[in-house]
Design a protein around this motif. Structure first.
Motif, PDB file in Angstrom:
ATOM      1  N   PHE A  72       0.823  -1.328   0.039  1.00 46.94           N
ATOM      2  CA  PHE A  72      -0.124   0.007  -0.209  1.00 46.94           C
ATOM      3  C   PHE A  72       1.049   1.143   0.085  1.00 46.94           C
ATOM      4  O   PHE A  72       0.834   2.168  -0.515  1.00 46.94           O
ATOM      5  N   LYS A  73       2.068   1.163   0.701  1.00 50.33           N
ATOM      6  CA  LYS A  73       2.852   2.356   0.627  1.00 50.33           C
ATOM      7  C   LYS A  73       3.646   2.695  -0.439  1.00 50.33           C
ATOM      8  O   LYS A  73       3.762   3.850  -1.204  1.00 50.33           O
ATOM      9  N   LEU A  74       3.977   1.632  -1.364  1.00 48.14           N
ATOM     10  CA  LEU A  74       4.680   1.784  -2.485  1.00 48.14           C
ATOM     11  C   LEU A  74       3.527   2.106  -3.548  1.00 48.14           C
ATOM     12  O   LEU A  74       3.901   3.319  -4.320  1.00 48.14           O
ATOM     13  N   ILE A  75       2.384   1.797  -3.482  1.00 46.40           N
ATOM     14  CA  ILE A  75       1.325   2.302  -4.311  1.00 46.40           C
ATOM     15  C   ILE A  75       0.962   3.732  -4.369  1.00 46.40           C
ATOM     16  O   ILE A  75       0.986   4.489  -5.201  1.00 46.40           O
ATOM     17  N   LEU A  76       0.931   4.076  -3.006  1.00 38.54           N
ATOM     18  CA  LEU A  76       0.796   5.572  -2.610  1.00 38.54           C
ATOM     19  C   LEU A  76       2.182   6.395  -3.262  1.00 38.54           C
ATOM     20  O   LEU A  76       1.745   7.562  -3.581  1.00 38.54           O
ATOM     21  N   PHE A  77       3.209   5.780  -2.930  1.00 40.08           N
ATOM     22  CA  PHE A  77       4.377   6.430  -3.201  1.00 40.08           C
ATOM     23  C   PHE A  77       4.537   6.651  -5.028  1.00 40.08           C
ATOM     24  O   PHE A  77       5.092   7.739  -5.470  1.00 40.08           O
ATOM     25  N   CYS A  78       3.637   5.647  -5.501  1.00 37.01           N
ATOM     26  CA  CYS A  78       3.713   5.875  -7.062  1.00 37.01           C
ATOM     27  C   CYS A  78       3.045   7.232  -7.595  1.00 37.01           C
ATOM     28  O   CYS A  78       3.293   7.670  -8.675  1.00 37.01           O
ATOM     29  N   PHE A  79       2.012   7.971  -6.493  1.00 40.47           N
ATOM     30  CA  PHE A  79       1.310   8.953  -7.101  1.00 40.47           C
ATOM     31  C   PHE A  79       1.942   9.965  -5.910  1.00 40.47           C
ATOM     32  O   PHE A  79       1.254  11.091  -5.637  1.00 40.47           O
ATOM     33  N   LEU A 204      -5.131   2.929   5.232  1.00 36.36           N
ATOM     34  CA  LEU A 204      -6.340   2.798   4.291  1.00 36.36           C
ATOM     35  C   LEU A 204      -7.155   4.425   3.949  1.00 36.36           C
ATOM     36  O   LEU A 204      -7.616   4.650   3.102  1.00 36.36           O
ATOM     37  N   ARG A 205      -6.858   5.272   5.065  1.00 29.65           N
ATOM     38  CA  ARG A 205      -7.413   6.592   4.892  1.00 29.65           C
ATOM     39  C   ARG A 205      -6.747   7.343   3.373  1.00 29.65           C
ATOM     40  O   ARG A 205      -7.550   7.600   2.642  1.00 29.65           O
ATOM     41  N   PRO A 206      -5.477   7.443   3.363  1.00 31.46           N
ATOM     42  CA  PRO A 206      -4.968   8.101   1.937  1.00 31.46           C
ATOM     43  C   PRO A 206      -5.079   6.971   0.688  1.00 31.46           C
ATOM     44  O   PRO A 206      -5.117   7.725  -0.119  1.00 31.46           O
ATOM     45  N   ALA A 207      -4.957   5.719   0.892  1.00 36.19           N
ATOM     46  CA  ALA A 207      -4.967   4.855   0.027  1.00 36.19           C
ATOM     47  C   ALA A 207      -6.413   4.309  -0.669  1.00 36.19           C
ATOM     48  O   ALA A 207      -6.672   4.171  -1.976  1.00 36.19           O
ATOM     49  N   VAL A 208      -7.413   4.377   0.276  1.00 34.77           N
ATOM     50  CA  VAL A 208      -8.695   3.968  -0.198  1.00 34.77           C
ATOM     51  C   VAL A 208      -9.768   5.146   0.038  1.00 34.77           C
ATOM     52  O   VAL A 208     -10.362   5.539  -0.892  1.00 34.77           O
ATOM     53  N   TYR A 209      -9.951   5.314   1.376  1.00 31.95           N
ATOM     54  CA  TYR A 209     -11.029   6.230   1.740  1.00 31.95           C
ATOM     55  C   TYR A 209     -10.972   7.770   1.233  1.00 31.95           C
ATOM     56  O   TYR A 209     -12.142   8.103   0.498  1.00 31.95           O
ATOM     57  N   THR A 210     -10.015   8.320   0.976  1.00 38.73           N
ATOM     58  CA  THR A 210      -9.977   9.968   0.401  1.00 38.73           C
ATOM     59  C   THR A 210     -10.138   9.803  -0.881  1.00 38.73           C
ATOM     60  O   THR A 210     -10.906  10.497  -1.595  1.00 38.73           O
ATOM     61  N   VAL A 236     -12.091  -3.083   1.324  1.00 40.17           N
ATOM     62  CA  VAL A 236     -10.754  -3.468   0.996  1.00 40.17           C
ATOM     63  C   VAL A 236      -9.879  -4.192   2.202  1.00 40.17           C
ATOM     64  O   VAL A 236      -9.085  -5.159   1.984  1.00 40.17           O
ATOM     65  N   SER A 237     -10.057  -3.510   3.412  1.00 40.07           N
ATOM     66  CA  SER A 237      -9.489  -4.373   4.659  1.00 40.07           C
ATOM     67  C   SER A 237      -9.878  -5.836   4.797  1.00 40.07           C
ATOM     68  O   SER A 237      -9.295  -6.747   5.031  1.00 40.07           O
ATOM     69  N   GLY A 238     -11.171  -5.922   4.418  1.00 35.85           N
ATOM     70  CA  GLY A 238     -11.941  -7.282   4.602  1.00 35.85           C
ATOM     71  C   GLY A 238     -11.362  -8.233   3.529  1.00 35.85           C
ATOM     72  O   GLY A 238     -10.752  -9.334   3.876  1.00 35.85           O
ATOM     73  N   ALA A 239     -10.791  -7.669   2.084  1.00 35.76           N
ATOM     74  CA  ALA A 239     -10.211  -8.390   1.413  1.00 35.76           C
ATOM     75  C   ALA A 239      -8.629  -8.899   1.559  1.00 35.76           C
ATOM     76  O   ALA A 239      -8.387  -9.843   1.487  1.00 35.76           O
ATOM     77  N   VAL A 240      -8.251  -7.969   2.195  1.00 37.36           N
ATOM     78  CA  VAL A 240      -6.713  -8.088   2.694  1.00 37.36           C
ATOM     79  C   VAL A 240      -6.738  -9.050   3.652  1.00 37.36           C
ATOM     80  O   VAL A 240      -5.797 -10.020   3.681  1.00 37.36           O
ATOM     81  N   HIS A 241      -7.589  -9.146   4.682  1.00 37.42           N
ATOM     82  CA  HIS A 241      -7.577  -9.828   5.691  1.00 37.42           C
ATOM     83  C   HIS A 241      -7.970 -11.507   5.298  1.00 37.42           C
ATOM     84  O   HIS A 241      -7.339 -12.319   5.664  1.00 37.42           O
ATOM     85  N   GLU A 242      -8.687 -11.464   4.181  1.00 36.52           N
ATOM     86  CA  GLU A 242      -9.043 -12.814   3.484  1.00 36.52           C
ATOM     87  C   GLU A 242      -7.970 -13.343   3.029  1.00 36.52           C
ATOM     88  O   GLU A 242      -7.551 -14.531   3.048  1.00 36.52           O
ATOM     89  N   LEU A 243      -6.941 -12.344   2.462  1.00 34.95           N
ATOM     90  CA  LEU A 243      -5.550 -13.102   2.058  1.00 34.95           C
ATOM     91  C   LEU A 243      -4.710 -13.392   3.014  1.00 34.95           C
ATOM     92  O   LEU A 243      -4.169 -14.378   2.977  1.00 34.95           O
ATOM     93  N   ILE A 244      -4.694 -12.749   4.121  1.00 36.45           N
ATOM     94  CA  ILE A 244      -3.869 -13.117   5.232  1.00 36.45           C
ATOM     95  C   ILE A 244      -4.216 -14.341   5.680  1.00 36.45           C
ATOM     96  O   ILE A 244      -3.619 -15.258   6.251  1.00 36.45           O
ATOM     97  N   PHE A 245      -5.724 -14.603   5.979  1.00 37.61           N
ATOM     98  CA  PHE A 245      -6.150 -15.847   6.609  1.00 37.61           C
ATOM     99  C   PHE A 245      -5.808 -16.960   5.516  1.00 37.61           C
ATOM    100  O   PHE A 245      -5.518 -18.014   6.198  1.00 37.61           O
TER     101      PHE A 245
END
Length: 339
Positions: A72-79, A204-210, A236-245
């Motif tokens: 998520f940080k790298l994707i934000l870094f791209c912009f 999640l606030r800068p990457a998704v919510y905003t 998005v948080s649910g999807a990432v948690h699903e992946l971590i599970f």
């Protein structure tokens, strides 16, 4: 155990090389789509690295630090957004800021300033929890749920404490706090936004919510846009948690943990919308801090037992965590005795 440690070293060497590529190559590409294209192979690699472990602990921590935070940080870094902008002064800072939830303050508190008594109490509680697994068959489902919750919380605390010490020694920085007395939350918005797992909302606030709220404002009114932003962040948080599970259980996702976050996203967004009206003033008892805390924490506990923990319990992941903890203790004892 030796094999897992070798895999751990290989995985984090690969991660370090990949992040160095982003620092020296991607950072020189103009922010936007082309920088994103240069970073996407690294993001794809970080999605695969947790699969190199059979250990629940290594899979979980690698997924959290690389698959979630770093990606998520790298994707934000791209912009040109997020904690990696402006570009850190050297590679070591860039690596640490990418992987870990670092709080770049000028005068951070030393980890040694944390109460030794508090840490000792947590260690004792953790030791008692491990011993309680021997009597698992005699414990009620409610007690087991509390046991599992404390186990996961304390293991994360210990892992972050180790990272906190290493980051302070190498960079003189502090980590973002993991939580802020979540049992005192007076609303779901307070619980998720200001008290529980604070390093996740910070991403999640800068990457998704905003961005979702900004886009939604073009076709919706402000209340609907806010609802959309909140719901998207939880989805998005649910999807990432699903992946971590999936990483830690290696079982096909059931969707339960996603539904847990969808439910909380809907309830949180509704709660925010209701607060913006005068409806709350009609029920002064509900706005009482004591009542609202009981309702909030009760709702989180009940829905966790219903949707969040069942996949972990069915896969016996919690018991594997306990077994790995015992194996780690025996491994350290053996190495110290051999030395």
């Amino acid at each position: 155990m030796d094999g897992e440690l070798k895999n751990f070293i290989k995985v984090w060497i690969s991660a370090t090389i990949s992040i160095a590529y982003c620092y020296y190559i991607s950072a020189r590409i103009k922010a936007g789509v082309f920088r994103l294209l240069s970073v996407l192979p690294v993001c794809a690699l970080f999605l695969l690295l947790p699969l190199f472990f059979s250990s629940v602990h290594f899979s979980e921590l690698t997924a959290f630090f690389l698959t979630w935070l770093a990606n998520f940080k790298l994707i934000l870094f791209c912009f040109d957004q997020g904690p990696l902008v402006p570009l850190p002064s050297n590679l070591s800072r860039f690596i640490c800021f990418t992987c870990f939830p670092i709080k770049p303050q000028q005068n951070p508190n030393s980890p040694t300033q944390i109460s030794k008594w508090v840490f000792a109490i947590k260690v004792v509680i953790f030791g008692v929890l491990l011993q309680m697994y021997e009597y698992k068959q005699h414990l009620s489902p409610t007690v087991l749920l509390v046991l599992y919750s404390l186990h996961i919380y304390l293991e994360l605390e210990f892992a972050l404490m180790l990272v906190k010490i290493l980051v302070f020694i190498t960079l003189g920085c502090d980590l973002e706090p993991q939580s802020n007395e979540p049992y005192l939350a007076t609303s779901l918005q307070d619980f998720w936004g200001h008290r529980w797992n604070l390093m996740v909302p910070a991403i999640l606030r800068p990457a998704v919510y905003t961005p979702v709220r900004r886009l939604a404002k073009r076709i919706m009114n402000s209340d609907q846009a806010l609802f959309s932003g909140v719901f998207a962040a939880f989805l998005v948080s649910g999807a990432v948690h699903e992946l971590i599970f999936f990483y830690i259980t290696r079982e096909m996702p059931t969707g339960e943990v996603t539904w847990f976050f969808v439910l909380h996203g809907l309830c949180t967004a509704t709660e925010v919308a209701v607060k913006r009206t005068s409806l709350v003033q009609r029920w002064p008892g509900v706005s009482s801090p004591t009542v609202s805390r009981l309702l909030t924490v009760g709702f989180v506990v009940v829905t966790s037992g219903w949707l969040f923990f069942p996949p972990l319990i069915r896969s016996r992941m919690i018991e594997r965590l306990a077994n790995e903890a015992f194996l780690s203790i025996d491994f350290v004892k053996h190495k110290l005795f051999y030395f």
